[in-house]
Design a protein around this motif. Structure first.
Motif, PDB file in Angstrom:
ATOM      1  N   SER A 277      -4.633  -0.795  -7.623  1.00 55.82           N
ATOM      2  CA  SER A 277      -5.872  -0.041  -7.467  1.00 55.82           C
ATOM      3  C   SER A 277      -5.576   1.254  -6.719  1.00 55.82           C
ATOM      4  O   SER A 277      -4.809   1.254  -5.759  1.00 55.82           O
ATOM      5  CB  SER A 277      -6.888  -0.889  -6.686  1.00 55.82           C
ATOM      6  N   GLY A 278      -6.187   2.365  -7.155  1.00 58.62           N
ATOM      7  CA  GLY A 278      -5.936   3.611  -6.435  1.00 58.62           C
ATOM      8  C   GLY A 278      -6.793   4.760  -6.900  1.00 58.62           C
ATOM      9  O   GLY A 278      -7.542   4.664  -7.879  1.00 58.62           O
ATOM     10  N   THR A 279      -6.648   5.886  -6.206  1.00 59.02           N
ATOM     11  CA  THR A 279      -7.360   7.105  -6.570  1.00 59.02           C
ATOM     12  C   THR A 279      -6.672   8.308  -5.938  1.00 59.02           C
ATOM     13  O   THR A 279      -5.770   8.153  -5.104  1.00 59.02           O
ATOM     14  CB  THR A 279      -8.834   7.037  -6.137  1.00 59.02           C
ATOM     15  N   CYS A 280      -7.120   9.503  -6.326  1.00 62.25           N
ATOM     16  CA  CYS A 280      -6.447  10.724  -5.852  1.00 62.25           C
ATOM     17  C   CYS A 280      -7.401  11.910  -5.908  1.00 62.25           C
ATOM     18  O   CYS A 280      -8.444  11.869  -6.569  1.00 62.25           O
ATOM     19  CB  CYS A 280      -5.215  11.018  -6.708  1.00 62.25           C
ATOM     20  N   SER A 281      -7.037  12.971  -5.220  1.00 57.46           N
ATOM     21  CA  SER A 281      -7.718  14.261  -5.334  1.00 57.46           C
ATOM     22  C   SER A 281      -6.760  15.358  -4.904  1.00 57.46           C
ATOM     23  O   SER A 281      -5.753  15.086  -4.242  1.00 57.46           O
ATOM     24  CB  SER A 281      -9.005  14.301  -4.497  1.00 57.46           C
ATOM     25  N   HIS A 282      -7.071  16.576  -5.286  1.00 56.54           N
ATOM     26  CA  HIS A 282      -6.240  17.734  -4.935  1.00 56.54           C
ATOM     27  C   HIS A 282      -7.173  18.882  -4.584  1.00 56.54           C
ATOM     28  O   HIS A 282      -8.077  19.220  -5.362  1.00 56.54           O
ATOM     29  CB  HIS A 282      -5.336  18.112  -6.111  1.00 56.54           C
ATOM     30  N   ASN A 283      -6.971  19.472  -3.425  1.00 56.85           N
ATOM     31  CA  ASN A 283      -7.904  20.494  -2.938  1.00 56.85           C
ATOM     32  C   ASN A 283      -8.093  21.624  -3.935  1.00 56.85           C
ATOM     33  O   ASN A 283      -9.233  22.008  -4.249  1.00 56.85           O
ATOM     34  CB  ASN A 283      -7.410  21.054  -1.599  1.00 56.85           C
TER      35      ASN A 283
ATOM     36  N   ALA B 144      -3.276  10.880  -2.393  1.00 59.90           N
ATOM     37  CA  ALA B 144      -3.471   9.735  -3.272  1.00 59.90           C
ATOM     38  C   ALA B 144      -3.162   8.466  -2.503  1.00 59.90           C
ATOM     39  O   ALA B 144      -2.208   8.424  -1.715  1.00 59.90           O
ATOM     40  CB  ALA B 144      -2.575   9.837  -4.503  1.00 59.90           C
ATOM     41  N   GLY B 145      -3.968   7.447  -2.728  1.00 57.11           N
ATOM     42  CA  GLY B 145      -3.753   6.149  -2.087  1.00 57.11           C
ATOM     43  C   GLY B 145      -3.804   5.041  -3.118  1.00 57.11           C
ATOM     44  O   GLY B 145      -4.583   5.110  -4.073  1.00 57.11           O
ATOM     45  N   ALA B 146      -2.950   4.036  -2.942  1.00 56.24           N
ATOM     46  CA  ALA B 146      -2.910   2.916  -3.879  1.00 56.24           C
ATOM     47  C   ALA B 146      -2.554   1.635  -3.148  1.00 56.24           C
ATOM     48  O   ALA B 146      -1.850   1.667  -2.131  1.00 56.24           O
ATOM     49  CB  ALA B 146      -1.903   3.185  -4.999  1.00 56.24           C
ATOM     50  N   VAL B 147      -3.051   0.507  -3.666  1.00 60.10           N
ATOM     51  CA  VAL B 147      -2.709  -0.809  -3.131  1.00 60.10           C
ATOM     52  C   VAL B 147      -2.438  -1.767  -4.279  1.00 60.10           C
ATOM     53  O   VAL B 147      -2.960  -1.592  -5.386  1.00 60.10           O
ATOM     54  CB  VAL B 147      -3.824  -1.404  -2.238  1.00 60.10           C
TER      55      VAL B 147
ATOM     56  N   GLU C   3       2.968   8.925  -8.066  1.00 62.17           N
ATOM     57  CA  GLU C   3       3.862   8.635  -6.948  1.00 62.17           C
ATOM     58  C   GLU C   3       3.303   7.536  -6.052  1.00 62.17           C
ATOM     59  O   GLU C   3       4.024   6.610  -5.657  1.00 62.17           O
ATOM     60  CB  GLU C   3       4.105   9.914  -6.140  1.00 62.17           C
ATOM     61  N   ALA C   4       2.016   7.612  -5.740  1.00 59.07           N
ATOM     62  CA  ALA C   4       1.397   6.590  -4.891  1.00 59.07           C
ATOM     63  C   ALA C   4       1.394   5.238  -5.588  1.00 59.07           C
ATOM     64  O   ALA C   4       1.673   4.201  -4.963  1.00 59.07           O
ATOM     65  CB  ALA C   4      -0.025   7.004  -4.516  1.00 59.07           C
ATOM     66  N   ALA C   5       1.079   5.223  -6.878  1.00 60.69           N
ATOM     67  CA  ALA C   5       1.047   3.967  -7.628  1.00 60.69           C
ATOM     68  C   ALA C   5       2.432   3.326  -7.677  1.00 60.69           C
ATOM     69  O   ALA C   5       2.587   2.129  -7.419  1.00 60.69           O
ATOM     70  CB  ALA C   5       0.527   4.224  -9.039  1.00 60.69           C
ATOM     71  N   LYS C   6       3.438   4.118  -8.007  1.00 57.95           N
ATOM     72  CA  LYS C   6       4.801   3.585  -8.089  1.00 57.95           C
ATOM     73  C   LYS C   6       5.283   3.093  -6.727  1.00 57.95           C
ATOM     74  O   LYS C   6       5.942   2.050  -6.632  1.00 57.95           O
ATOM     75  CB  LYS C   6       5.744   4.660  -8.626  1.00 57.95           C
TER      76      LYS C   6
ATOM     77  N   LYS D 131       0.837  -1.194   0.000  1.00 52.78           N
ATOM     78  CA  LYS D 131       0.000   0.000   0.000  1.00 52.78           C
ATOM     79  C   LYS D 131       0.870   1.242   0.000  1.00 52.78           C
ATOM     80  O   LYS D 131       2.073   1.184   0.318  1.00 52.78           O
ATOM     81  CB  LYS D 131      -0.889   0.019   1.241  1.00 52.78           C
ATOM     82  N   ALA D 132       0.257   2.366  -0.336  1.00 55.59           N
ATOM     83  CA  ALA D 132       0.933   3.658  -0.260  1.00 55.59           C
ATOM     84  C   ALA D 132      -0.108   4.745  -0.055  1.00 55.59           C
ATOM     85  O   ALA D 132      -1.186   4.704  -0.653  1.00 55.59           O
ATOM     86  CB  ALA D 132       1.741   3.939  -1.525  1.00 55.59           C
ATOM     87  N   ALA D 133       0.200   5.697   0.815  1.00 58.91           N
ATOM     88  CA  ALA D 133      -0.683   6.836   1.076  1.00 58.91           C
ATOM     89  C   ALA D 133       0.170   8.103   1.124  1.00 58.91           C
ATOM     90  O   ALA D 133       1.062   8.225   1.965  1.00 58.91           O
ATOM     91  CB  ALA D 133      -1.440   6.651   2.381  1.00 58.91           C
ATOM     92  N   ILE D 134      -0.111   9.033   0.222  1.00 58.53           N
ATOM     93  CA  ILE D 134       0.687  10.247   0.080  1.00 58.53           C
ATOM     94  C   ILE D 134      -0.244  11.453   0.150  1.00 58.53           C
ATOM     95  O   ILE D 134      -1.314  11.448  -0.465  1.00 58.53           O
ATOM     96  CB  ILE D 134       1.455  10.231  -1.255  1.00 58.53           C
ATOM     97  N   VAL D 135       0.137  12.479   0.897  1.00 57.81           N
ATOM     98  CA  VAL D 135      -0.745  13.627   1.117  1.00 57.81           C
ATOM     99  C   VAL D 135      -0.005  14.948   0.947  1.00 57.81           C
ATOM    100  O   VAL D 135       1.221  14.989   0.792  1.00 57.81           O
ATOM    101  CB  VAL D 135      -1.385  13.580   2.527  1.00 57.81           C
ATOM    102  N   GLY D 136      -0.785  16.026   0.992  1.00 67.54           N
ATOM    103  CA  GLY D 136      -0.252  17.369   0.909  1.00 67.54           C
ATOM    104  C   GLY D 136       0.071  17.943   2.279  1.00 67.54           C
ATOM    105  O   GLY D 136      -0.103  17.274   3.307  1.00 67.54           O
TER     106      GLY D 136
END
Length: 336
Positions: A133-139, A167-170, A60-63, A19-24
């Protein structure tokens, strides 16, 4: 295997291999900061636009998820992802970079669990050995598209939500040490006639309860089966409505701990987020960061994540349409 009317039970229990979880930066100031792999200090991530920054988050999260699995992009059979930008460009352009066979999805903020449910179905059926699998958003990009540009400085009502930059991915696999995806319930579109884009929680709450009710009915279980149930991003307003509806429908939610990702990621006392968080990245980073970390520590054995999405667009809003909503539920268990 189909269970009931709208649920799948995964008898082979696909494993969350990594898994990976990346934030601002703003998310890095909240109470879950220690659960994120990377906290960026710059909303632009070195890019020249917010939209490009969102794409960079997804890439970045996917990689990182692939690297954490000890794999290369070439070993992943399929990439399932989506986001909130027009024509899901953050995910599609990330797929261009990754060069992995790609299925683009749009479920608004429910996309985190929509993609996880479909990825699990593919792995469970033997359709692939490894699926990303993953998804993302930006404020800044989301606020500009759906409400007002950040520079406008508009005053928001207390019911408004604050879009997560993250963004989060697994990576799912046929074997592994878990946690394991054990079932999923695919939601119906529910529209209660709400048209205010500053009151998404109220619009989405009925869809969340509809999917939870279907999950318990199809699997013939009660809420107490889970150590924790979380909705995606109802935040304070929608969370209260959901509790009221659960009580009205005689669903014994008191048997377990029920919370909401949109209420967990920010500090209400220190961060001005109105009702709380929203965005495709909200349930993704809370689940793939905080919740899976708790499972790995043995603090949680069974969780149900009910990601919620408002299926509106600037076009539908301009045509004075109401906001159709949906929720998808995925159960994750620490042991097979």
């Amino acid at each position: 295997m189909l269970k009931g009317h709208q649920s799948w039970v995964f008898e082979n229990k696909p494993s969350i291999k990594s898994k990976a979880a990346i934030v601002g930066p703003f998310e890095g100031q909240g109470p879950l900061a220690d659960d994120f792999d990377i906290i960026h200090g710059d909303m632009y991530l070195g890019q020249d636009s917010w939209e490009k920054a969102e794409k960079a988050l997804m890439e970045e999260a996917a990689k990182m998820a692939v690297q954490h699995a000890g794999l290369t992009e070439g070993q992943i059979q399929f990439f399932l992802a989506g986001d909130l930008m027009n024509q899901i460009i953050s995910s599609s352009f990330s797929a261009r970079t990754l060069a992995i066979p790609y299925l683009g999805l749009f479920g608004a903020c429910s996309t985190s669990m929509e993609s996880l449910a479909l990825a699990s179905y593919i792995v469970n059926s033997g359709g692939a050995k490894y699926v990303l699998s993953g998804t993302c958003s930006h404020n800044a990009s989301v606020e500009k598209q759906f409400r007002y540009p950040t520079e406008y400085g508009s005053q928001k009502p207390p019911t408004a939500q604050f879009t997560v930059t993250g963004a989060g991915a697994v990576v799912l696999s046929q074997d592994g040490d878990g946690p394991y995806v054990t079932s999923a319930t695919i939601g119906r579109v529910v529209d209660m006639g709400i048209s205010d884009p500053f009151n998404m929680g109220a619009a989405m709450a009925p869809a969340a309860v509809d999917t939870m009710e279907a999950h318990f009915r199809d699997l013939q279980i009660e809420p107490g089966y889970y150590d924790l149930i979380v909705t995606g991003d109802l935040s304070k307003v929608g969370y209260q409505i959901a509790n009221d509806l659960l009580k009205k429908h005689n669903i014994p939610i008191h048997q377990t701990t029920y919370s909401d990702c949109g209420m967990m990621i920010y500090d209400y006392g220190k961060q001005n987020v109105q009702a709380g968080a929203s965005g495709c990245g909200c349930s993704a980073v809370v689940t793939y960061g905080h919740l899976l970390n708790r499972m790995q520590r043995g603090e949680l054995n069974r969780i149900l994540v009910v990601a919620t999405g408002a299926l509106l667009s600037p076009l539908s809003y301009q045509q004075k349409e109401s906001i159709p909503c949906i929720a998808h539920a995925v159960s994750i268990e620490r042991q097979r």
